[in-house]
Scaffold this active site. Sequence first.
Site, PDB file in Angstrom:
ATOM      1  N   GLY A  71       0.773  -1.127   0.076  1.00 56.64           N
ATOM      2  CA  GLY A  71      -0.098  -0.163  -0.011  1.00 56.64           C
ATOM      3  C   GLY A  71       0.754   1.256   0.119  1.00 56.64           C
ATOM      4  CB  THR A  72       4.064   2.165   1.701  1.00 54.08           C
ATOM      5  OG1 THR A  72       3.636   1.908   3.007  1.00 54.08           O
ATOM      6  CG2 THR A  72       4.849   3.516   1.780  1.00 54.08           C
ATOM      7  CG  ASN A 151      -5.341   3.989   8.662  1.00 50.44           C
ATOM      8  OD1 ASN A 151      -5.766   4.937   8.155  1.00 50.44           O
ATOM      9  ND2 ASN A 151      -4.277   3.713   9.399  1.00 50.44           N
ATOM     10  CD  GLN A 179      -6.930  -0.831   7.112  1.00 51.65           C
ATOM     11  OE1 GLN A 179      -7.831  -1.658   7.433  1.00 51.65           O
ATOM     12  NE2 GLN A 179      -5.791  -0.609   7.439  1.00 51.65           N
ATOM     13  CB  SER A 199      -2.094  -3.285   1.376  1.00 58.31           C
ATOM     14  OG  SER A 199      -1.377  -4.151   2.250  1.00 58.31           O
ATOM     15  CG  HIS A 201       0.109  -6.556   5.179  1.00 61.46           C
ATOM     16  ND1 HIS A 201       0.039  -6.124   6.320  1.00 61.46           N
ATOM     17  CD2 HIS A 201       0.427  -5.409   4.220  1.00 61.46           C
ATOM     18  CE1 HIS A 201       0.268  -4.816   6.582  1.00 61.46           C
ATOM     19  NE2 HIS A 201       0.672  -4.461   5.340  1.00 61.46           N
ATOM     20  CB  THR A 237      12.971  -9.651 -11.120  1.00 61.11           C
ATOM     21  OG1 THR A 237      13.942  -9.397 -12.160  1.00 61.11           O
ATOM     22  CG2 THR A 237      12.226 -11.167 -11.279  1.00 61.11           C
ATOM     23  CB  CYS A 325       3.311   4.642  16.270  1.00 61.32           C
ATOM     24  SG  CYS A 325       2.352   5.530  15.912  1.00 61.32           S
TER      25      CYS A 325
HETATM   26  N1  PLP Z   1      -2.805   2.861   3.704  1.00 60.28           N
HETATM   27  C1  PLP Z   1      -3.769   2.550   4.715  1.00 60.28           C
HETATM   28  C2  PLP Z   1      -4.999   3.197   4.967  1.00 60.28           C
HETATM   29  C3  PLP Z   1      -2.993   1.481   5.444  1.00 60.28           C
HETATM   30  O1  PLP Z   1      -3.938   1.201   6.617  1.00 60.28           O
HETATM   31  C4  PLP Z   1      -1.939   1.002   5.141  1.00 60.28           C
HETATM   32  C5  PLP Z   1      -1.298   0.073   6.359  1.00 60.28           C
HETATM   33  O2  PLP Z   1      -1.356   0.241   7.539  1.00 60.28           O
HETATM   34  C6  PLP Z   1      -1.081   1.597   4.203  1.00 60.28           C
HETATM   35  C7  PLP Z   1      -1.458   2.425   3.624  1.00 60.28           C
HETATM   36  C8  PLP Z   1       0.278   1.104   4.082  1.00 60.28           C
HETATM   37  O3  PLP Z   1       0.261  -0.182   3.440  1.00 60.28           O
HETATM   38  P1  PLP Z   1       1.444  -1.399   3.447  1.00 60.28           P
HETATM   39  O4  PLP Z   1       1.532  -1.720   4.875  1.00 60.28           O
HETATM   40  O5  PLP Z   1       0.991  -2.484   2.311  1.00 60.28           O
HETATM   41  O6  PLP Z   1       2.496  -0.499   3.049  1.00 60.28           O
END
Ligand code: PLP
Length: 388
Positions: A71-72, A151, A179, A199, A201, A237, A325
């Site tokens: 996601g990041t 989130n 989310q 994302s 996971h 890759t 955190c």
């Molecule tokens: N965006 C949201 C709303 C999230 O909750 C998260 C993870 O906590 C992310 C982005 C980041 O995703 P990732 O952990 O796959 O980089």
Amino acid sequence: MKRVYLDHAATTPTHPEVVKAMLPYFTDAFGNPSSIYSYGQEAKGGIEEARSKVAELIGARSEEIIFTSGGTEADNFALKGIAYANGHKGNHIITTSIEHHAVMEACNFLERRGFSITYLPVDGYGLVDPDEVKKAITDKTILVSVMHASNEVGTIEPVEEIGKIAKEAGVYFHTDAVQTVGHIPVNVEELKVDLLSISGHKLYGPKGVGALYVRKGTRLVSLMHGGEQEKRRRAGTENVPAIVGLGKAVELAGQTMDMEAERLSYLRDKLIEGLVERIDHIRLNGHPARRLPNNVNVSVDFVEGESMLLNLDLEGICASTGSACSSSNLEPSHVLLALGLPHEQAHGSLRFTLEQENTEKDVGRVLEALPRIVARLRAMSPLLKSIK
Ligand code: PLP
């Protein structure tokens, strides 16, 4: 003692079926997907099957899905990719004050490089007002980025309305749907988005994999240069087993999502009602109705979130807190502050996020443990003594 895991917004376990689907791609089908011989083509086949599964779940076309490391990266790709591809048209981006750090920090990065960012406020429930988006758009605006659901507090944003406004103004629209994909229905046509982050996971897939949906015709600069992978949009890759795992996770989520959403909403409401009934001076954070089915976020007065968290952990219950955190960061959550919570309430927040493995018994465990823990902590609390 059976552990009760209630932090699924942080991460989910990888589903056994997902692990099973991934395993052959570590060994038998280990080829490089860019190789034209059969080993490579087998791996490529796994990637393309996953791509069509992801596309299907969100109502997109396969060629509009780019796999990322999560996601990041998807968020960074959307923001920086649009900014650098469209800088000639304007330098203004609109986002909100409750975005995930992946969006926030990408915006801060762009701001330091000459882009102008508007951070829209939210109301007390964490809702963005679509009219505010409309008012903020100027002839320099190139992108609006508003998350699909928070989130932290679980509020579901009026993304469809915002998408309509962005479309009418001819501005690209990105949503961070990390989310929501696999949890509630997500359709890129209905939401009118041009870019959408996913994302793995957060939906029982592996960590370190995700995807960015990019509507056909969207001008986007690549962040990775090198190979021809992902139609030259993301060189390197591919992480084939993880991509295959994401595909399987998305397929499974599509099968169970509706039923699970209903079951989880029931457990969520039972937990909220039970906590409010048993603990004085507690409040629900986020919207009571426009809310993710799995999210419970509360602020408990006169106690620290970390103290509750550690005490719950001693009883085998894993939750999360919206305040610090890590020990190096004692700032409360920017999301809770944006909702207007005073620092003390933001520090006293707890988030429980339920999922597939959770049952009524787990809710019962929290309802038995937390009131007891809060009473014990309050008995020692200088915060409570100071108002007595
Ligand atoms: N965006 C949201 C709303 C999230 O909750 C998260 C993870 O906590 C992310 C982005 C980041 O995703 P990732 O952990 O796959 O980089």
